[in-house]
Design an enzyme around this catalytic site. Structure first.
Site, short mmCIF file in Angstrom:
data_model
loop_
_atom_site.label_atom_id
_atom_site.label_comp_id
_atom_site.label_asym_id
_atom_site.label_seq_id
_atom_site.Cartn_x
_atom_site.Cartn_y
_atom_site.Cartn_z
CB SER A 274 -0.95 -0.04 1.20
OG SER A 274 -1.97 0.92 1.09
CG LEU A 275 1.85 5.46 2.54
CD1 LEU A 275 1.57 6.50 1.45
CD2 LEU A 275 1.49 6.01 3.92
#
Length: 677
Positions: free
Chosen positions: A295-296
């Site tokens: 993700s991030l």
């Protein structure tokens, strides 16, 4: 008289020893006493493992009166029941699973008693009870129990729990288990307790056993409101199982000090990760490095690489870049996938500077959105070009946080993927409407709390808000057949192809227009959201990522919750992600090419402005959104309490020392007991 005593005492001792030995031999699993009891606590990102070794009998002969009554395990969340409502201050929830030592997810289980047992939502004053079956006539049984904290938002909270093993279900009941002695209470039971530090420092033990070896450093980076130590632990273990295929020692690590600070911006997070790699993880034995970001984390590790490339230009000349892997990472931001007012809230800072980065905003003197600068920087590109493999894993559906087009870098054979998904177009159209006009609140909650389970069903992109709310209370768990029989698991990889420059359409070409105006439902949000005002910017960022770099794009079809399943966040509740982690380890670590490889770094552009890297970040309490505030103020209160206590005790003479302080004091003593200068 004295001679008589000398005779009687040894004789009595011999009789007692014989009696105890006979009693031990007669003991069977039907003994209804508590065999083990312990209490501990877990903070955010922490987990503990208990390895129970139980001897059914002693010696080579099987006792004639041996029985095979099961043992019983109970794990209880002993926090106050009122904390069930404290979601944003916790949540005070535990995950637990138990499996036999011989269990492997690729082997079919024919005996139901050998099936793993798990619970992902042990709330305060709730317990998880599992039967430890003794169904085979074998001398020794071994079970592995993992317990993990599900806290998301604060470092200050901790969850107290108890773990008990008894010879009957009645023995572990609440009434009979009160005020019992801690520790092992059976001569047939051995328990090894491993803390988070023990589990993550296993490579240190390997170093002591195998001696000094060259190292392949593997960096794991977590996403928004996540952590490395528990959320990426399954990936760590699976990578380490490939050790025999490597000449170098695999050292799998991550940075833990960004936990609860993930709203402070990609630059802030990436800078800290980079400094940790250079100053704490790298050593003279490090010859290779790989990056895996969820993700991030995919963007954070990208910034970290650019930072190291610019500030420590010799690093990647000495350390070979091997694998760069992202898993469901918003490489183009998350603009087009949001309802209008969610985009406005992100731009205003509902998720702090990170939300502004992901919504492609400029702030604090940035000349353009950070992702646009990062993706085009020569500091990053010159390193990406030298990686042996650059791979993106992207969810085709059931990911309510990061849509396919941004995690797959936009350019993709969408028609082929849609055909392989084999889904009804009319249903997809309806679901798209539901997603963007009925469920924007769900989207906002997903962005703020990505670890909550928020999807249900198999249609693209997600199901309704009611389904999502239901899934928060009852997470969608894998079927029993999925856990026990590998043959029931469908292939989740629907597309696996390496994209080079020739696969990316030229500007204003027919192929490019087909992508930008596609009616394919997988690109629906990209093409109509905000009237398409962000399309050109996102397209430019995608082209930046592809320049001079070959990308392997692995598109995945997972059941809900795909965003957390893709990393197998918890071993069994997110078991739908097993095939993804298997694919990652087999293609990137299992078949390791032992031949030497040379690489040459391009020079960093002298015309490029690197203020976006070198200009110091000014910390502010307002860098974070509402959920980040919880941790920020919690830390402020903790620091205030600590400083107050220090002030109260400053003038007093300490009467006790911590173990660490005692060891430091002993190091300062000479052999005669004097203090060394």
């Amino acid at each position: 008289m004295q001679s008589m005593l000398r005779y009687i005492i040894p004789s009595t001792m011999r009789q007692n020893a014989k009696h105890q030995r006979d009693q031990w031999l007669k003991m069977t699993a039907s003994d209804h006493d508590i065999m083990y009891h312990f209490q501990s606590s877990l903070r955010i990102g922490e987990l503990e493992r208990y390895i129970f070794t139980y001897d059914l009998y002693m010696g080579d002969e099987i006792p004639s009166d041996l029985t095979l009554d099961s043992l019983w395990l109970k794990i209880k969340n002993i926090e106050n029941v009122t904390l069930r409502a404290a979601y944003l201050m916790g949540p005070y929830v535990l995950y637990a699973d138990v499996r036999t030592k011989d269990y492997h997810h690729k082997q079919r289980l024919f005996i139901s008693a050998d099936q793993p047992q798990f619970e992902s939502n042990i709330q305060p004053q709730q317990d998880f009870i599992a039967e430890l079956s003794l169904h085979n006539l074998k001398k020794r049984y071994v079970w592995i129990v993992d317990i993990a904290s599900q806290i998301l938002f604060t470092k200050q909270a901790s969850i107290n729990f108890s773990i008990t093993v008894g010879g009957s279900k009645e023995s572990i009941s609440v009434d009979s288990a009160r005020n019992i002695q801690l520790g092992v209470q059976s001569s047939r039971m051995k328990v090894d307790r491993l803390t988070t530090a023990d589990l993550w420092n296993a490579s240190l033990l390997s170093k002591s056993v195998f001696g000094r070896r060259k190292e392949h450093l593997v960096i794991l980076t977590h996403g928004l409101h996540s952590n490395v130590t528990s959320d990426l632990f399954y990936i760590k273990e699976q990578i380490e199982k490939t050790q025999n295929q490597h000449e170098e020692m695999l050292v799998v690590k991550g940075f833990t000090d960004n936990v609860c600070k993930t709203e402070k911006g990609i630059k802030w997070l990436g800078t800290r990760l980079a400094e940790h790699i250079v100053h704490n993880l790298y050593n003279d034995a490090t010859v290779k490095i790989s990056f895996i970001g969820h993700s991030l984390g995919g963007l954070v590790q990208s910034f970290a690489i650019a930072y190291i490339s610019y500030n420590y230009p010799k690093f990647f000349e000495q350390v070979e870049p091997v694998n760069f892997i992202t898993m469901a990472s918003p490489m183009l931001g998350i603009v087009s996938d949001n309802a209008v007012y969610i985009q406005r809230l992100l731009a205003m800072g509902i998720a702090g500077k990170t939300g502004q980065d992901l919504s492609l905003q400029t702030y604090n003197g940035l000349k353009q959105p950070l992702l646009q600068t990062l993706s085009s920087s020569s500091a990053l590109r010159r390193i990406l070009k030298c990686f042996k493999s650059c791979t993106v894993y992207a969810n085709a559906c059931n990911d309510g946080i990061v849509p396919l087009y941004t995690s797959a870098l936009l350019f993709l054979d969408y028609d082929d993927i849609l055909d392989k998904l084999n889904m009804n177009t009319e249903d997809l159209q309806t679901d798209f409407f539901q997603r963007n006009f009925i469920s924007p609140l769900t989207k906002a909650m997903d962005i703020l709390m990505p670890q909550r389970v928020s999807q249900n069903g198999t249609k693209i992109p997600v199901a309704s808000m009611l389904d999502s709310a239901y899934s928060v209370l009852i997470p969608p768990l894998p079927d029993k057949s999925y856990i026990t029989d590998p043959k029931t698991r469908k292939d989740v990889v629907v597309h696996d192809k390496v994209y080079s420059g020739q696969d990316i359409p030229d500007h204003q070409s027919n192929s490019q227009l087909e992508v930008m105006n596609s009616s394919n439902v997988l690109l629906k949000t990209f093409n109509i959201a905000f009237g398409g005002q962000y399309k050109k910017l996102e397209e430019q960022i995608a082209r930046n990522w592809h320049k001079d770099v070959k990308w392997r794009k692995v598109i995945i079809n997972l059941k809900p919750d795909a965003h957390n399943n893709i990393i197998t966040r918890r071993r069994f509740s997110n078991a739908y992600g097993w095939p993804v982690v298997d694919h990652l380890t087999e293609t990137h670590f299992l078949n390791d090419d032992k031949s030497s490889r040379s690489w040459k770094l391009d020079p960093i552009s002298k015309d490029e402005d690197f203020d976006w890297i070198v200009k110091p970040t000014v910390d502010s309490v307002f860098d974070v959104g509402p959920t980040g505030m919880i941790c920020t103020f919690g830390e402020m209160l903790e620091n205030l309490k600590t400083s107050t206590l220090e002030g109260m005790t400053e003038s007093t003479v300490p009467t006790s020392y911590s173990q660490e302080e005692l060891f430091k004091y002993e190091d300062c003593l000479d052999r005669d007991g004097g203090i060394l200068p």
